[in-house]
Design a protein around this motif. Structure first.
Motif, PDB file in Angstrom:
ATOM      1  N   HIS A 138       0.444  -0.885  -0.214  1.00 12.81           N
ATOM      2  CA  HIS A 138      -0.391  -0.095   0.157  1.00 12.81           C
ATOM      3  C   HIS A 138       0.773   1.624   0.325  1.00 12.81           C
ATOM      4  CE1 HIS A 138      -3.825  -2.169   1.721  1.00 12.81           C
ATOM      5  NE2 HIS A 138      -3.643  -2.333   0.404  1.00 12.81           N
TER       6      HIS A 138
ATOM      7  N   ASN B 200       0.780   4.339  -3.053  1.00  9.31           N
ATOM      8  CA  ASN B 200       0.495   5.777  -3.137  1.00  9.31           C
ATOM      9  C   ASN B 200       0.999   6.237  -4.354  1.00  9.31           C
ATOM     10  OD1 ASN B 200      -0.768   5.588  -0.653  1.00  9.31           O
ATOM     11  ND2 ASN B 200       1.678   5.836   0.105  1.00  9.31           N
ATOM     12  N   ASN B 201       2.214   5.921  -4.868  1.00 11.65           N
ATOM     13  CA  ASN B 201       2.592   6.278  -5.793  1.00 11.65           C
ATOM     14  C   ASN B 201       3.232   5.164  -7.300  1.00 11.65           C
ATOM     15  OD1 ASN B 201       3.917   7.000  -3.524  1.00 11.65           O
ATOM     16  ND2 ASN B 201       4.225   9.248  -4.248  1.00 11.65           N
TER      17      ASN B 201
ATOM     18  N   ASN C  29      -1.059   5.271   6.720  1.00 12.19           N
ATOM     19  CA  ASN C  29      -0.364   5.598   5.102  1.00 12.19           C
ATOM     20  C   ASN C  29      -0.752   6.953   5.030  1.00 12.19           C
ATOM     21  OD1 ASN C  29       0.501   4.566   2.944  1.00 12.19           O
ATOM     22  ND2 ASN C  29      -1.089   3.493   2.313  1.00 12.19           N
ATOM     23  N   ASN C  30      -2.271   7.068   4.979  1.00 11.44           N
ATOM     24  CA  ASN C  30      -2.537   8.432   4.458  1.00 11.44           C
ATOM     25  C   ASN C  30      -1.876   9.474   5.355  1.00 11.44           C
ATOM     26  OD1 ASN C  30      -4.506  10.517   4.640  1.00 11.44           O
ATOM     27  ND2 ASN C  30      -5.402   9.709   2.930  1.00 11.44           N
TER      28      ASN C  30
ATOM     29  N   VAL D 227       2.012   9.894   4.389  1.00  8.01           N
ATOM     30  CA  VAL D 227       1.875  10.809   2.709  1.00  8.01           C
ATOM     31  C   VAL D 227       1.452  12.366   3.142  1.00  8.01           C
ATOM     32  CG1 VAL D 227       0.902  10.855   0.362  1.00  8.01           C
ATOM     33  CG2 VAL D 227       1.226   8.859   1.429  1.00  8.01           C
TER      34      VAL D 227
ATOM     35  N   ASN E 287       6.164   9.525   1.234  1.00  5.36           N
ATOM     36  CA  ASN E 287       5.642   8.889   0.733  1.00  5.36           C
ATOM     37  C   ASN E 287       6.522   7.814  -0.346  1.00  5.36           C
ATOM     38  OD1 ASN E 287       6.882  10.010  -2.183  1.00  5.36           O
ATOM     39  ND2 ASN E 287       5.250  11.269  -1.390  1.00  5.36           N
TER      40      ASN E 287
END
Length: 353
Positions: free
Chosen positions: A27, A31-32, A305-306, A309, A314
């Motif tokens: 995950h 993100n990228n 995780n959010n 970022v 990230n």
């Protein structure tokens, strides 16, 4: 060191902890991965890392299957419907509501507030990672029937089931969009083998790989096929993404033969070689605690995780070889700490973790 003092199976705990770390790394890459140009070095590194972790979700399903389908385990209709399913359902709706609120807040702050219906849909369908909970509830619903099959099946019976699952659920769908090969998918569609759909095969495979031993030659073949599966995942993702001129995740999907081959090899490797001697009792105890909290960590890790970022860290903040492990470790640690704190509240420990 095959079992802990609490009677837990060491290799299963080590595999569960490793799969949890792999999910978070996957995950973090996600993100990228979709937003990078496919010809960049960063994207290629993320492709390799992402491919290396794709066995994680099938491994979680197999770990559940190895216990829930074991005829020696006291799994009954009563335990499924009074304990297992309610626990998953209560955890899902608690966390889904919080994620729906969190999403609504982010959208409101971004100037595109959710209406009531969108909030309801976000709550019912769940955050992107909560699909796994729905899927496991589906497997629990058919567990009593699968247990009857396992109890009366020979090894060959189980191998036959896994073979046709591998062929019709994992391989044949690859031909769906291939010119001149669509006829294969068309014929299989007419066979109407819906019974073989979904993650049921992984569930059964977990019990099979735990219950039966293999000759050394067979193990080498399984490991070689696992390596082949990894090479296919990396290589074909790269080839198809170049053809699209955009990231293509076809070969990342969990219901593909390449990912299944990786998952089977990883599971067998942990069963054969990961019994804790190298990391010692303290390492085993640490992994055991992580395994026991893995469901809670999985549920909450998407939030951290959010947040990571949003703070500027990230998968490509630095070189991905540094950023991905760093972000994975931070998300893991924050999620674990949060679960440890939540466990202090008995009601939450019982119903939402």
């Amino acid at each position: 060191m095959n079992q802990t003092k609490q009677g837990r199976l060491v290799y299963a705990d080590l595999l569960r902890a490793a799969a949890l770390a792999a999910v978070i790394a996957l995950h973090v890459c996600g993100n990228n991965w979709q937003g990078l140009e496919v010809r960049t070095a960063d994207w290629q590194i993320l492709n390799v890392i992402d491919s290396l972790t794709r066995w994680c979700v099938p491994a979680f399903v197999m770990l559940s299957g190895m216990f829930f389908l074991d005829p020696d385990k006291p799994v009954t209709y009563r335990s499924i419907f009074k304990k297992s399913l309610p626990r998953l359902a209560s955890a899902f709706f608690f966390w889904s509501f919080l994620y729906a609120l969190f999403t609504a807040l982010l959208n409101w702050r971004g100037g595109t507030p959710d209406d009531t219906w969108q909030f309801f849909l976000n709550f019912i369908y769940g955050h992107y990672h909560l699909w796994f909970v729905y899927m496991m509830m589906g497997l629990y619903l058919i567990t009593p029937v699968l247990r009857k099959f396992i109890a009366g099946a020979t090894r060959r019976d189980i191998e036959y089931l896994l073979l046709i699952y591998f062929v019709f659920t994992l391989i044949v769908p690859l031909f769906g969009n291939a010119p001149r090969l669509q006829v294969i998918s068309g014929v299989v569609h007419r066979l109407d083998l819906k019974l073989l759909g979904g993650y049921m095969g992984y569930f059964v495979a977990g019990y099979y790989l735990k219950a039966f031993d293999f000759q050394a030659k067979t193990k080498k073949i399984i490991y070689a096929l696992g390596g082949f599966g990894l090479a296919v995942t990396i290589g074909m993702t790269w080839v198809d993404s170049l053809a699209w001129d955009a990231p293509n995740e076809k070969w990342y999907l969990y219901l593909t033969p390449n990912v299944a081959l990786m998952a089977f090899a990883v599971f067998l490797f942990f069963k054969d070689h990961c019994h804790g001697q190298r990391i010692g009792p303290k390492g085993v105890a640490l992994c055991s605690r992580a395994a026991q909290r893995s469901f809670g960590v999985y549920l909450i890790h998407a939030f951290f995780n959010n947040r990571l970022v949003s703070l500027g860290l990230n998968a490509v903040t630095f070189n991905p070889l540094l950023s991905v492990p760093l972000a994975t470790a931070l998300v893991f640690a924050a999620s674990y700490a949060a679960v440890w704190l939540i466990e202090k509240i008995p009601f939450l420990r019982k119903y939402v973790l």
